[in-house]
Scaffold this motif. Sequence first.
Motif, PDB file in Angstrom:
ATOM      1  N   PHE A 591      40.321  34.214  24.329  1.00  0.00           N
ATOM      2  CA  PHE A 591      41.238  35.241  23.822  1.00  0.00           C
ATOM      3  C   PHE A 591      42.395  35.367  24.794  1.00  0.00           C
ATOM      4  O   PHE A 591      42.193  35.390  26.017  1.00  0.00           O
ATOM      5  N   ASP A 592      43.608  35.456  24.248  1.00  0.00           N
ATOM      6  CA  ASP A 592      44.796  35.517  25.099  1.00  0.00           C
ATOM      7  C   ASP A 592      45.792  36.491  24.467  1.00  0.00           C
ATOM      8  O   ASP A 592      46.068  36.413  23.258  1.00  0.00           O
ATOM      9  N   PHE A 593      46.310  37.410  25.287  1.00  0.00           N
ATOM     10  CA  PHE A 593      47.273  38.397  24.809  1.00  0.00           C
ATOM     11  C   PHE A 593      48.438  38.472  25.788  1.00  0.00           C
ATOM     12  O   PHE A 593      48.227  38.544  27.010  1.00  0.00           O
ATOM     13  N   ALA A 594      49.664  38.413  25.270  1.00  0.00           N
ATOM     14  CA  ALA A 594      50.861  38.520  26.103  1.00  0.00           C
ATOM     15  C   ALA A 594      51.842  39.463  25.424  1.00  0.00           C
ATOM     16  O   ALA A 594      52.014  39.417  24.197  1.00  0.00           O
ATOM     17  N   LYS A 595      52.470  40.333  26.206  1.00  0.00           N
ATOM     18  CA  LYS A 595      53.423  41.309  25.666  1.00  0.00           C
ATOM     19  C   LYS A 595      54.677  41.319  26.518  1.00  0.00           C
ATOM     20  O   LYS A 595      54.600  41.274  27.752  1.00  0.00           O
ATOM     21  N   ASN A 596      55.814  41.385  25.843  1.00  0.00           N
ATOM     22  CA  ASN A 596      57.113  41.439  26.521  1.00  0.00           C
ATOM     23  C   ASN A 596      57.806  42.744  26.149  1.00  0.00           C
ATOM     24  O   ASN A 596      57.968  43.057  24.969  1.00  0.00           O
ATOM     25  N   ILE A 597      58.201  43.522  27.161  1.00  0.00           N
ATOM     26  CA  ILE A 597      58.886  44.797  26.941  1.00  0.00           C
ATOM     27  C   ILE A 597      60.283  44.679  27.530  1.00  0.00           C
ATOM     28  O   ILE A 597      60.444  44.427  28.730  1.00  0.00           O
ATOM     29  N   VAL A 598      61.285  44.853  26.689  1.00  0.00           N
ATOM     30  CA  VAL A 598      62.672  44.748  27.137  1.00  0.00           C
ATOM     31  C   VAL A 598      63.116  46.086  27.714  1.00  0.00           C
ATOM     32  O   VAL A 598      63.048  47.124  27.040  1.00  0.00           O
ATOM     33  N   ILE A 599      63.562  46.079  28.962  1.00  0.00           N
ATOM     34  CA  ILE A 599      64.061  47.283  29.615  1.00  0.00           C
ATOM     35  C   ILE A 599      65.539  47.465  29.314  1.00  0.00           C
ATOM     36  O   ILE A 599      65.986  48.543  28.937  1.00  0.00           O
ATOM     37  N   HIS A 608      50.139  40.005  30.663  1.00  0.00           N
ATOM     38  CA  HIS A 608      49.288  38.946  30.125  1.00  0.00           C
ATOM     39  C   HIS A 608      47.835  39.235  30.463  1.00  0.00           C
ATOM     40  O   HIS A 608      47.510  39.685  31.567  1.00  0.00           O
ATOM     41  N   PHE A 609      46.970  39.001  29.470  1.00  0.00           N
ATOM     42  CA  PHE A 609      45.526  39.101  29.683  1.00  0.00           C
ATOM     43  C   PHE A 609      44.871  37.941  28.960  1.00  0.00           C
ATOM     44  O   PHE A 609      45.151  37.670  27.786  1.00  0.00           O
ATOM     45  N   GLY A 610      43.996  37.233  29.654  1.00  0.00           N
ATOM     46  CA  GLY A 610      43.277  36.128  29.054  1.00  0.00           C
ATOM     47  C   GLY A 610      41.832  36.102  29.507  1.00  0.00           C
ATOM     48  O   GLY A 610      41.530  36.415  30.661  1.00  0.00           O
ATOM     49  N   ALA A 611      40.940  35.769  28.598  1.00  0.00           N
ATOM     50  CA  ALA A 611      39.515  35.694  28.928  1.00  0.00           C
ATOM     51  C   ALA A 611      38.876  34.592  28.098  1.00  0.00           C
ATOM     52  O   ALA A 611      39.312  34.298  26.978  1.00  0.00           O
ATOM     53  N   GLY A 612      37.853  33.974  28.655  1.00  0.00           N
ATOM     54  CA  GLY A 612      37.158  32.920  27.935  1.00  0.00           C
ATOM     55  C   GLY A 612      35.739  32.749  28.446  1.00  0.00           C
ATOM     56  O   GLY A 612      35.433  33.072  29.601  1.00  0.00           O
ATOM     57  N   ILE A 613      34.888  32.249  27.567  1.00  0.00           N
ATOM     58  CA  ILE A 613      33.508  31.981  27.950  1.00  0.00           C
ATOM     59  C   ILE A 613      33.013  30.746  27.200  1.00  0.00           C
ATOM     60  O   ILE A 613      33.335  30.550  26.024  1.00  0.00           O
ATOM     61  N   ALA A 614      32.291  29.891  27.902  1.00  0.00           N
ATOM     62  CA  ALA A 614      31.699  28.690  27.319  1.00  0.00           C
ATOM     63  C   ALA A 614      30.208  28.685  27.665  1.00  0.00           C
ATOM     64  O   ALA A 614      29.846  28.770  28.840  1.00  0.00           O
ATOM     65  N   VAL A 615      29.364  28.605  26.639  1.00  0.00           N
ATOM     66  CA  VAL A 615      27.917  28.738  26.837  1.00  0.00           C
ATOM     67  C   VAL A 615      27.224  27.435  26.447  1.00  0.00           C
ATOM     68  O   VAL A 615      27.210  27.059  25.272  1.00  0.00           O
ATOM     69  N   PRO A 616      26.647  26.709  27.417  1.00  0.00           N
ATOM     70  CA  PRO A 616      25.851  25.524  27.069  1.00  0.00           C
ATOM     71  C   PRO A 616      24.451  25.950  26.626  1.00  0.00           C
ATOM     72  O   PRO A 616      23.891  26.918  27.147  1.00  0.00           O
ATOM     73  N   TYR A 617      23.895  25.245  25.700  1.00  0.00           N
ATOM     74  CA  TYR A 617      22.536  25.580  25.248  1.00  0.00           C
ATOM     75  C   TYR A 617      21.968  24.374  24.511  1.00  0.00           C
ATOM     76  O   TYR A 617      22.637  23.362  24.321  1.00  0.00           O
ATOM     77  N   SER A 668      48.005  39.257  34.443  1.00  0.00           N
ATOM     78  CA  SER A 668      49.285  39.129  35.138  1.00  0.00           C
ATOM     79  C   SER A 668      50.243  40.204  34.670  1.00  0.00           C
ATOM     80  O   SER A 668      50.204  40.633  33.505  1.00  0.00           O
ATOM     81  N   ILE A 669      51.113  40.615  35.567  1.00  0.00           N
ATOM     82  CA  ILE A 669      52.250  41.463  35.232  1.00  0.00           C
ATOM     83  C   ILE A 669      53.453  40.866  35.946  1.00  0.00           C
ATOM     84  O   ILE A 669      53.362  40.504  37.120  1.00  0.00           O
ATOM     85  N   GLU A 670      54.557  40.729  35.222  1.00  0.00           N
ATOM     86  CA  GLU A 670      55.718  40.029  35.768  1.00  0.00           C
ATOM     87  C   GLU A 670      56.989  40.778  35.376  1.00  0.00           C
ATOM     88  O   GLU A 670      57.230  41.054  34.193  1.00  0.00           O
ATOM     89  N   TYR A 671      57.789  41.101  36.371  1.00  0.00           N
ATOM     90  CA  TYR A 671      59.089  41.721  36.128  1.00  0.00           C
ATOM     91  C   TYR A 671      60.135  40.614  36.162  1.00  0.00           C
ATOM     92  O   TYR A 671      60.289  39.922  37.178  1.00  0.00           O
ATOM     93  N   ARG A 672      60.857  40.437  35.045  1.00  0.00           N
ATOM     94  CA  ARG A 672      61.815  39.351  34.917  1.00  0.00           C
ATOM     95  C   ARG A 672      63.241  39.894  34.856  1.00  0.00           C
ATOM     96  O   ARG A 672      63.485  40.931  34.230  1.00  0.00           O
ATOM     97  N   THR A 673      64.151  39.199  35.502  1.00  0.00           N
ATOM     98  CA  THR A 673      65.539  39.637  35.528  1.00  0.00           C
ATOM     99  C   THR A 673      66.477  38.450  35.455  1.00  0.00           C
ATOM    100  O   THR A 673      66.122  37.337  35.889  1.00  0.00           O
ATOM    101  N   VAL A 767      57.191  23.687  33.949  1.00  0.00           N
ATOM    102  CA  VAL A 767      58.168  23.758  32.866  1.00  0.00           C
ATOM    103  C   VAL A 767      57.709  24.843  31.896  1.00  0.00           C
ATOM    104  O   VAL A 767      56.565  24.841  31.442  1.00  0.00           O
ATOM    105  N   GLY A 768      58.588  25.797  31.597  1.00  0.00           N
ATOM    106  CA  GLY A 768      58.247  26.894  30.695  1.00  0.00           C
ATOM    107  C   GLY A 768      57.741  28.107  31.446  1.00  0.00           C
ATOM    108  O   GLY A 768      57.396  28.042  32.624  1.00  0.00           O
ATOM    109  N   TYR A 769      57.702  29.226  30.741  1.00  0.00           N
ATOM    110  CA  TYR A 769      57.210  30.459  31.335  1.00  0.00           C
ATOM    111  C   TYR A 769      55.688  30.409  31.467  1.00  0.00           C
ATOM    112  O   TYR A 769      55.020  29.681  30.735  1.00  0.00           O
ATOM    113  N   PRO A 770      55.107  31.202  32.395  1.00  0.00           N
ATOM    114  CA  PRO A 770      53.659  31.117  32.613  1.00  0.00           C
ATOM    115  C   PRO A 770      52.843  31.670  31.447  1.00  0.00           C
ATOM    116  O   PRO A 770      51.695  31.309  31.270  1.00  0.00           O
ATOM    117  N   PHE A 771      53.446  32.555  30.650  1.00  0.00           N
ATOM    118  CA  PHE A 771      52.763  33.102  29.474  1.00  0.00           C
ATOM    119  C   PHE A 771      53.792  33.706  28.547  1.00  0.00           C
ATOM    120  O   PHE A 771      54.959  33.860  28.913  1.00  0.00           O
TER     121      PHE A 771
END
Length: 771
Positions: A591-599, A608-617, A668-673, A767-771
Amino acid sequence: MKKGFRYAIYATVIFLLASCSSTKYVPDGAYLLDEVRIQTDNKEIKPSSLSVYVRQNPNSKWFSLIKTQLYVYNWSGRDSTRWINRTLRRLGDAPVIYSETETGRTSEEMTKAVQNMGYMGAMVEPVRQVRKKKMKLTYKVTAGKPYKVRTLKYDIRDSKIEEYLRQDSASTLLSEGMYFDVNTLDSERQRITSHLLQNGYYKFNKDYISYTADTVRNTYLVDLTLHLSPYRLPNEEKTQNHRQYTINKVNFITDYNVLESSALSSVEVNDSLHYRGFPIYYKDKLYLRPKVLTNNLRITPGSLFNEQDVQRTYSNFGRLQALKYTNIRFFETQQGDSAKLNAYVLLTKSKHQSISFEVEGTNSAGDLGAAASVAFQHRNLFKGSEAFMIKLRGAYEAVSGLQGSGAHNQNYTELGAETTINFPRFMFPFLSNDFKRRIRATTEFGLQYSYQMRPEFTRIVASAGWSYKWGVQRQRSQHRIDLLDINYLYMPWIDPTFKENYLEKDENYILQYNYDDRLIVRTGYSYTYNSTGQALMNNAVMGNSYTIRVNFESAGNLLYAVAKMGRMKKNDNGEYTLLSIPFAQYLKGDFDFAKNIVIDNRNSLAFHFGAGIAVPYGNATIIPFEKRYFSGGANSVRGWSVRDLGPGSFPGDDNFLNQSGDIKLDMSIEYRTRLFWKFRGAVFVDAGNIWTLRDYKDQPGGKFKFNEFYKQIAVAYGLGLRMDLDFFVLRFDGGMKAINPVYKKGKDRYPVFHPDFGRDFAFHFAVGYPF
């Protein structure tokens, strides 16, 4: 570290000195517009919604703190013939001089905007505060009491349109008791127009809808009436009911040149054919099968004109890579008392075949190498806009610090090939053509082969895939189903010394598992939602936006069920095999969620928030290397190098395979200018780590535990410089460790308070933004 601290002091002094001369180029009697604010006395009126009406804004600030570009401009001398002064002025921003005229226009437009919200008595007063040659400007908004709709009436003298609106009354935006909001009234005009355009009213537009509003004396109530104007013929006074149009004929012209005259008579046509009642005109040779044209058409002869059908047709033809442009035109024709439309679908052919070359340099932990590839693409392989691609790749790298004897191969060499074919339609056996036509999906088949030779081993990776994709460019939702994805890992040779020292002697289970032959048969589903519909400009989302990505996959379940029912024998490691090849079995979700707020127009905040799980069985106790999680690097916790963090509190042992896990957490939290020209800046804080589900002896401290995992979350901070080249972004990030989970306590755990540049710094290029 002391030298870096000294440089920071020097930079601070320079900025302080520059700030003292921020009014250097402000003329006498004028003022530098230093700050602009908006204050409202009503919580329902947001200052951010009124900021678009401000005609004059102060000089921009880096990170909303420092007017760096104004200071750069002020560093220039008054002699404009000197190159250094011209350069500084070009890089900087001239001071914004307060304008009484622009302030008056802003007040007027802001007042009108608030009045349009229903506050008819609203007032906006600019308040000026002057200190020396600087001015702070505040727009004080007094809203007053809102006007509300007391009664709502409709004046519609077209009985057919009146019936359409009555049937759709549940969707109306108007109601008695609502605020007298002009924006809502206009949205209702657009809604009615869209509804009628879907029901045959080809010539209808929202200008035919108007309102009258009568205010009740000495009250804040409005009697509102919606009017529908009749249709008026051009240059005539006579009026009539609005015409409802039916589609008469649909014609295809496949060789339309948008650069030539727009008149249909100028289109060069040499031949034609009829397919299922549809005329198809072409120049020399029909490059698309007639069935492809009709299957993507949504405009149906004999049906009412529907604007949605037109847009669906545009969308369907937009997916065909054999086409460059699509244009649809309608021409009126009268048949008795019926108004009809002849439709022309004008298609412009794209370049069907192309060859591309790529050359790249590589640097893997100091080992230099190079790679090259050549690709051939055909965008209309079977005259159905099938996109075929074949790519050949070769790579070479000089390997140092060999772990094998080196007798078989001294360096790293890779030879690879891949091919894909994409069909712009849903393909599946035993389904009717009508059902497949209704499903707007593309089908892709692919094959990949890679032959890798290292001093320690030789590896062959082969894969085959069958997948579906829904969604086209600018749509918010994108779906992908990997119906079948087969990966085969074959190890034809392993260096005896490497095998003895690393696979057998140390009994490293993770290494052993990933250096055996392995079969992965998986299915998967991924979903992406972009709130802007991927409407990007200069690689930056315009306005507030967010993105959600969900991925789920499973492997080995069907093979395990067959092996169980067939009572197949297991190998020495307790695994079922297929043709003597053990297969992986696991479940994985991300699951991955990214939000951009324009000041403002130069600054934004990204989360950005990301989480993952892989279960072998079942048939596996470990996840294959290609499916495991790694942490650290340009798109993860940037205080650590790529694949250098975790799992848990494991410090690493110079073996990147051991620094992998089954669970991942990234925040992650990133202030961009915006800085100047093409350059952008960022300040960021990252947090995250990976963990294992089992307690492996080669990864001590790596197992996920609910009562300890939060203590093992690594934290980093840093600065970033980005160069936005419109088509892509070059990114340079420097991260410093803030909390190091390898240590449980002491100054080593908190390098944010005891930084060591040589130990805690990591540089990343991407190359490209991190999220």
